[in-house]
Design an enzyme around this catalytic site. Structure first.
Site, PDB file in Angstrom:
ATOM      1  N   GLU A  62      -9.152   3.077  -0.265  1.00  0.00           N
ATOM      2  CA  GLU A  62      -8.030   2.923  -1.071  1.00  0.00           C
ATOM      3  C   GLU A  62      -7.879   2.018  -2.022  1.00  0.00           C
ATOM      4  OE1 GLU A  62      -5.791   1.585   3.521  1.00  0.00           O
ATOM      5  OE2 GLU A  62      -6.665   0.038   2.262  1.00  0.00           O
ATOM      6  N   HIS A 115      -1.081   1.624   1.600  1.00  0.00           N
ATOM      7  CA  HIS A 115      -1.464   0.260   2.269  1.00  0.00           C
ATOM      8  C   HIS A 115      -0.354  -0.817   1.945  1.00  0.00           C
ATOM      9  CE1 HIS A 115      -4.660  -1.846   4.897  1.00  0.00           C
ATOM     10  NE2 HIS A 115      -3.514  -2.301   5.484  1.00  0.00           N
TER      11      HIS A 115
END
Length: 355
Positions: free
Chosen positions: A275, A294
């Site tokens: 991420e 996220h």
């Protein structure tokens, strides 16, 4: 039980000011902040004196040396508690903490409303093909509206994998949209799943019957790569996959293949192996993938709620009260003994040591 002066430590990663404000004006708690990317000696000087470590749950933002591992615990013998900043605790070795007599808490449920809302944002965006329409409007002229025609979710079947705080909220929203709701959760009895608003089924039945499959389970050894190529193949043709859980629970390459083959109609993906994902990630090349970074639990309201809950649980622990989100309940007797020893040490009697 008051414990003289205790040290709460966190890194300099952003956290809602409510966390720091909760300790202001207290005589029994000192809050220290260490630079995560600065000189290691400066960070260790702070951490080695800590009684509580507020540890970021962002695995790709917190440098690995500051994960709550066995090595870190050995260098921080006074540590009594590791508190995750989120619902997840990928950055914390729970087994090592338990062995050392260190309590681990998370903030599960603090961002449930935000995650549930984004789940439906992803679901609607994919089902109604809103993202595809947005992209095409920005790059071409002359396409017909019917070429981006989607489907209502009313009357469809939603399968929830993991019906905890977030999953329960998702189930309630799904019923409001007129969806049938199925759920599977190995941690809950069928009666409890029913009470939370879903029909209990096995994972295989959920995959086979659902028009939308949404993940809301924790990432642990039992769930890693749980949704693999075989699982995607067992989903209904033309169904939609949504995940706001954790990267690694689904196989990204297998998802890309299921979309490329046309077996799945689309996907909403908020969590990733890495991420943020690289720009050339196959899933980012597809117009039928609604991708977010996220951010399902990242709202002003959720972040403030999580920070407030974290501070409250830390203060409960330091007062000798068992917190509601204790991840390793078996540690409680050892934790209590070490907390008492810390109190005696504070009065100049004897040192505290890891269990």
């Amino acid at each position: 039980m008051a414990v003289n002066v205790m040290r709460v430590v966190r890194s300099d990663l952003w956290i809602d000011p409510a966390f720091d404000q909760s300790f202001q004006g207290r005589q029994d708690v000192v809050l220290d902040v260490f630079p995560r990317n600065g000189p290691a000696e400066a960070a260790w000087a702070v951490l080695e004196r800590a009684h509580v470590y507020q540890c970021s749950a962002a695995k790709d933002e917190l440098p690995r040396q500051w994960f709550a591992t066995e090595q870190l615990l050995q260098r921080c013998p006074q540590l009594l508690c590791v508190s995750s900043t989120g619902a997840g605790y990928d950055t914390i070795d729970v087994a090592a903490c338990t062995k050392a007599g260190v309590a681990v808490v998370n903030q599960a449920g603090g961002n449930a409303a935000s995650v549930a809302e984004q789940t439906f944002g992803l679901m609607l965006g994919v089902s109604r093909r809103m993202l595809e329409c947005d992209r095409r409007l920005r790059r071409e002229q002359g396409f017909g509206r019917e070429s981006v025609m989607g489907h209502e979710i009313r009357g469809k079947t939603l399968g929830i994998v993991g019906i905890g705080h977030v999953g329960t909220r998702v189930a309630a929203l799904a019923r409001a949209f007129g969806m049938e709701v199925l759920a599977t959760d190995p941690l809950l009895e069928s009666a409890e799943i029913t009470r939370r608003g879903a029909s209990p089924v096995t994972l295989d039945e959920l995959l086979a019957r659902s028009d939308v499959v949404s993940l809301h389970c924790p990432r642990d050894p039992t769930t890693l790569r749980m949704i693999d190529a075989g699982a995607f193949a067992r989903m209904k043709r033309g169904s939609i996959f949504i995940t706001t859980a954790r990267g690694g629970i689904h196989d990204e390459a297998a998802l890309a293949a299921a979309l490329a083959s046309g077996h799945l109609a689309g996907a909403g993906v908020d969590v990733w192996d890495k991420e943020p994902p690289p720009l050339d990630h196959p899933l980012l090349q597809r117009d039928n993938v609604f991708a977010t970074f996220h951010t399902a639990g990242v709202t002003h309201e959720a972040r403030r709620n999580m920070a407030t809950i974290a501070a409250q649980q830390i203060l409960q622990l330091l007062a000798g009260e068992r917190p509601p989100r204790l991840i390793n309940p078996q540690v409680w007797p050892a934790f209590r003994a070490r907390l008492l020893a810390a109190a005696r040490q504070g009065r100049g009697q004897e040192p505290v040591a890891a269990a």
